[in-house]
Design a protein around this motif. Structure first.
Motif, short mmCIF file in Angstrom:
data_model
loop_
_atom_site.label_atom_id
_atom_site.label_comp_id
_atom_site.label_asym_id
_atom_site.label_seq_id
_atom_site.Cartn_x
_atom_site.Cartn_y
_atom_site.Cartn_z
N ALA A 119 3.67 31.97 48.11
CA ALA A 119 4.70 31.14 47.47
C ALA A 119 5.52 31.97 46.48
N ARG A 120 4.86 32.80 45.70
CA ARG A 120 5.58 33.66 44.75
C ARG A 120 6.34 34.78 45.45
N GLY A 121 5.87 35.20 46.60
CA GLY A 121 6.65 36.22 47.35
C GLY A 121 8.02 35.67 47.69
N TRP A 168 -3.58 46.22 44.34
CA TRP A 168 -4.21 45.41 45.39
C TRP A 168 -4.54 43.99 44.94
N ASN A 169 -4.37 43.67 43.64
CA ASN A 169 -4.98 42.41 43.23
C ASN A 169 -4.17 41.17 43.59
N LEU A 170 -2.85 41.26 43.51
CA LEU A 170 -1.97 40.18 44.01
C LEU A 170 -0.92 40.88 44.86
N PRO A 171 -1.32 41.30 46.05
CA PRO A 171 -0.53 42.29 46.80
C PRO A 171 0.93 41.90 47.04
N LEU A 172 1.17 40.74 47.68
CA LEU A 172 2.57 40.38 47.99
C LEU A 172 3.32 39.98 46.74
N LEU A 173 2.66 39.24 45.84
CA LEU A 173 3.32 38.78 44.62
C LEU A 173 3.85 39.98 43.84
N LEU A 174 2.99 40.99 43.68
CA LEU A 174 3.37 42.11 42.81
C LEU A 174 4.30 43.10 43.49
N LEU A 175 4.19 43.23 44.80
CA LEU A 175 5.12 44.13 45.51
C LEU A 175 6.52 43.53 45.48
N THR A 176 6.62 42.21 45.77
CA THR A 176 7.95 41.57 45.82
C THR A 176 8.53 41.39 44.42
N TRP A 177 7.67 41.34 43.40
CA TRP A 177 8.13 41.21 42.03
C TRP A 177 8.96 42.42 41.62
N LYS A 178 8.75 43.53 42.33
CA LYS A 178 9.51 44.76 42.04
C LYS A 178 10.58 45.03 43.11
N GLN A 300 -9.71 39.14 39.17
CA GLN A 300 -8.86 40.30 39.49
C GLN A 300 -7.39 40.00 39.28
N VAL A 301 -7.10 39.49 38.07
CA VAL A 301 -5.71 39.28 37.66
C VAL A 301 -5.56 39.98 36.32
N CYS A 302 -4.49 40.75 36.17
CA CYS A 302 -4.32 41.54 34.94
C CYS A 302 -4.26 40.65 33.71
N LEU A 303 -3.97 39.36 33.93
CA LEU A 303 -3.79 38.41 32.83
C LEU A 303 -5.08 37.66 32.50
N CYS A 304 -6.14 37.92 33.24
CA CYS A 304 -7.39 37.17 33.03
C CYS A 304 -7.96 37.41 31.63
N TRP A 461 -2.31 28.64 31.14
CA TRP A 461 -2.52 30.05 31.48
C TRP A 461 -1.78 30.36 32.78
N PHE A 462 -1.15 31.55 32.83
CA PHE A 462 -0.48 32.00 34.04
C PHE A 462 0.57 30.98 34.50
N THR A 463 1.21 30.35 33.53
CA THR A 463 2.36 29.48 33.85
C THR A 463 3.59 30.36 33.79
N ARG A 464 4.35 30.47 34.89
CA ARG A 464 5.37 31.49 34.93
C ARG A 464 6.77 30.94 35.14
N ASP A 465 7.69 31.38 34.29
CA ASP A 465 9.12 31.13 34.48
C ASP A 465 9.72 32.51 34.75
N PRO A 469 10.88 37.45 30.03
CA PRO A 469 10.43 38.85 30.06
C PRO A 469 8.93 38.90 30.31
N PHE A 470 8.51 39.75 31.22
CA PHE A 470 7.08 39.90 31.56
C PHE A 470 6.70 41.36 31.39
N GLY A 471 5.65 41.59 30.62
CA GLY A 471 5.17 42.97 30.46
C GLY A 471 4.23 43.05 29.28
N1 LIG Z 1 3.78 40.16 37.35
C1 LIG Z 1 3.21 38.95 37.49
C2 LIG Z 1 1.84 38.74 37.49
C3 LIG Z 1 0.91 39.77 37.24
C4 LIG Z 1 -0.41 39.55 37.49
C5 LIG Z 1 -1.38 40.56 37.27
O1 LIG Z 1 -2.42 40.68 37.96
C6 LIG Z 1 4.09 37.78 37.66
O2 LIG Z 1 3.59 36.64 37.62
O3 LIG Z 1 5.31 38.02 37.83
#
Ligand SMILES: N/C(=C\C=C\C=O)C(=O)O
Ligand SMILES: NC(=O)c1ccc[n+]([C@@H]2O[C@H](COP(=O)([O-])OP(=O)(O)OC[C@H]3O[C@@H](n4cnc5c(N)ncnc54)[C@H](O)[C@@H]3O)[C@@H](O)[C@H]2O)c1
Length: 500
Positions: A119-121, A168-178, A300-304, A461-465, A469-471
């Motif tokens: 969905a995030r991809g 590898w932890n959120l493969p499609l989400l993080l690849l498409t985020w960039k 396995q989420v960087c935000l955990c 937690w992990f509510t995203r708009d 800015p994310f980082g």
């Molecule tokens: N970069 C994002 C999540 C990062 C998750 C870390 O594992 C995002 O939600 O855009």
């Protein structure tokens, strides 16, 4: 997963498995070496993956350079937005293929792959298409020394060739985020996904190919980090920027390489995130929220949240409630009804997490629940499963309190005052995300403002708009991405001054 671009590889055991290929200059490329892609549910081979050698990576970079000087680099924002929307639609049309790919590589619950990863991809491509279709630019009016009018306007041009290295932890989400913002701003991309999760990245290349982007606009090179595609890409003098998501120490290595040519870098790195639960919190919401923030995606989420601080009056009750919730987590097959947690991504990562379970005991922790490996009595015993775990009793100086474990484990400590909680949260080399659970509005704003992190969530937690800015701060990253922050990073910005 139905990866149409794959060839066929005959594995040692004689079984035929798909051979995932690289995508360079609009063509699917096999290379001389390949490696196994393993399903962490049962340890079986999912596919073989072509490893890009230096020549393949260089060819991808050259193709990206040609495309950045050609059609794609000159595309209008409207045409780029339309292309990104075609990519989003393409992912949507192959939704089940992407879900199957993420699940095969990681063992995650199917419902998570559907509701989060894929969905995030789609959302990542659509949000950046919307952004560039509506983004304006700044203009400043001034007066020259001779009194005549002066107009200054800000112009954004593509950087050129952007290297994308993803985890590898959120493969499609993080690849498409960039990849989405990089393409949105007219750059051409060479992407190197994690060696653990090649499948959805390969599908993305298929979708981008089908969306009709010019050859070289998007290239995919599979492989590892050191002495492999990741290093060849990040050390190449012929890229203009690197955007990287992964461990902090890898970020440091990539930053050293980028320094040679003063390349632009954007880093999303590790974390040791804290959740703070005040006695005035909505108790049940806080328990449910900390269960989510500690055990989602097997931690396995960087935000955990690996560190949980609970105000003393409710500490015992909170630990008991959290442990009860942890014991009820369903650790199972990805498609099992009601599954909460799958395996870790690999046996190597499981060994790392189990070493921290052992270290916690050595450091004097009380294991409230979990602490080991579940026994299924079937093929899952050949997988990379661990038990979700809660520990208490460690001092803040323990290694388990300072080092990122990146597994389904959290440590819970009591605190007495707000200032103490804030000081302990900030006593970390990392600064990615924090959570605050309180019903006191003033306290929520006051405490959130003091966290030395890039992100703070209050009562969620992990509510995203995706416009925000994310980082991370400190070891957790460099720069911010999301919304216009991505437009700035992925552009060469110039100011044009006109004497009217
Ligand atoms: N970069 C994002 C999540 C990062 C998750 C870390 O594992 C995002 O939600 O855009
Ligand atoms: N801050 C964030 O948004 C965020 C998001 C997700 C994951 N992470 C972090 O990522 C880590 C887990 O992911 P991981 O294990 O894939 O990280 P990792 O650093 O081991 O690998 C990440 C990527 O970098 C590549 N790589 C490794 N060494 C390299 C080198 N020397 N040169 C070039 N490329 C190299 C890998 O092949 C992979 O594609 C955790 O620390 C987690 O906190 C952070």
């Amino acid at each position: 997963a139905a990866i149409s671009s794959s060839a066929t590889h005959t594995a040692a055991a004689g079984q035929a498995v798909p051979l995932l290929r690289c995508f360079v200059d609009g063509a699917w490329v096999e290379t001389g070496r390949s490696f196994d892609n393993i399903n962490p549910v049962n340890g079986r081979i999912v596919s073989r993956v072509c490893e890009a050698d230096r020549q393949t990576v260089d060819a991808a970079i050259q193709a990206a350079r040609r495309a950045s000087r050609g059609e794609w680099g000159r595309q209008s924002a409207a045409l780029r937005a339309a292309a990104l929307r075609r990519i989003a639609d393409g992912i949507e049309q192959r939704f089940d293929d992407f879900v199957a790919a993420e699940v095969a590589d990681t063992g995650r619950p199917v419902h998570q792959a559907r509701s989060l990863d894929v969905a995030r991809g789609i959302a990542n491509f659509r949000s950046f298409a919307d952004l560039i279709a509506t983004a304006g630019s700044e203009m400043f009016e001034g007066t020259a020394a001779d009194g005549s009018k002066v107009l200054n306007y800000v112009a954004r041009k593509p950087l050129g060739v952007v290297g994308v290295i993803s985890p590898w932890n959120l493969p499609l989400l993080l690849l498409t985020w960039k990849v989405a913002p990089a393409l949105a701003m007219g750059n051409c991309v060479v992407a190197k996904p994690s060696e653990e999760t090649p499948s959805s990245a390969t599908l993305l290349a298929e979708v981008i190919e089908a969306a009709g982007l010019p050859a070289g606009a998007f290239n995919l090179v599979h492989g590892f980090g050191p002495d492999s595609a990741g290093q060849f890409l990040s050390t190449s003098p012929h890229i203009d920027a690197i955007t990287f998501t992964g461990e902090s120490r890898t970020g440091s290595t990539i930053m050293k390489a980028a320094a040679e040519g003063v390349k632009e870098v954007s880093f999303e790195l590790g974390g040791k995130n804290a959740a703070v639960v005040f006695a005035d919190a909505d108790f049940d919401a806080a328990v449910a929220g900390v269960l989510r923030s500690s055990f989602t995606n097997s931690g396995q989420v960087c935000l955990c949240s690996e560190r949980v601080y609970v105000e003393r009056p409710i500490f015992e009750r909170f630990v008991a409630a959290l442990a009860a919730g942890c014991e009820q987590l369903r650790v199972d097959y990805p498609d099992a009804p009601g599954v909460d947690m799958g395996p870790l991504v690999s046996h190597t990562h499981r060994d790392k997490v189990l070493s921290y379970y052992a270290l916690a005991r050595e450091e004097g922790a009380t294991v409230v629940c979990g602490g080991g490996v579940p026994s299924f009595g079937d093929e899952r015993d050949q997988g990379a499963y661990v038990q979700p775990t809660i520990i208490t009793g460690l001092s803040d100086n323990a290694r388990c309190m300072r080092e990122e474990i990146f597994g389904p484990v959290c440590h819970v400590s009591p605190f007495d005052t707000e200032d103490e909680a804030v000081a302990r949260v900030n006593d970390s080399a990392y600064g990615l995300a924090g959570c605050v659970w309180t019903t006191n509005l003033s306290r929520a704003h006051r405490v959130a403002a003091q966290f030395e992190t890039g992100i703070v969530w209050v009562n969620t937690w992990f509510t995203r708009d995706l416009r925000t800015p994310f980082g991370g701060a400190k070891l957790s990253g460099l720069g911010r991405e999301g919304g216009r922050y991505s437009l700035d990073f992925y552009s060469e910005i110039s100011n044009i001054c006109i004497k009217v």
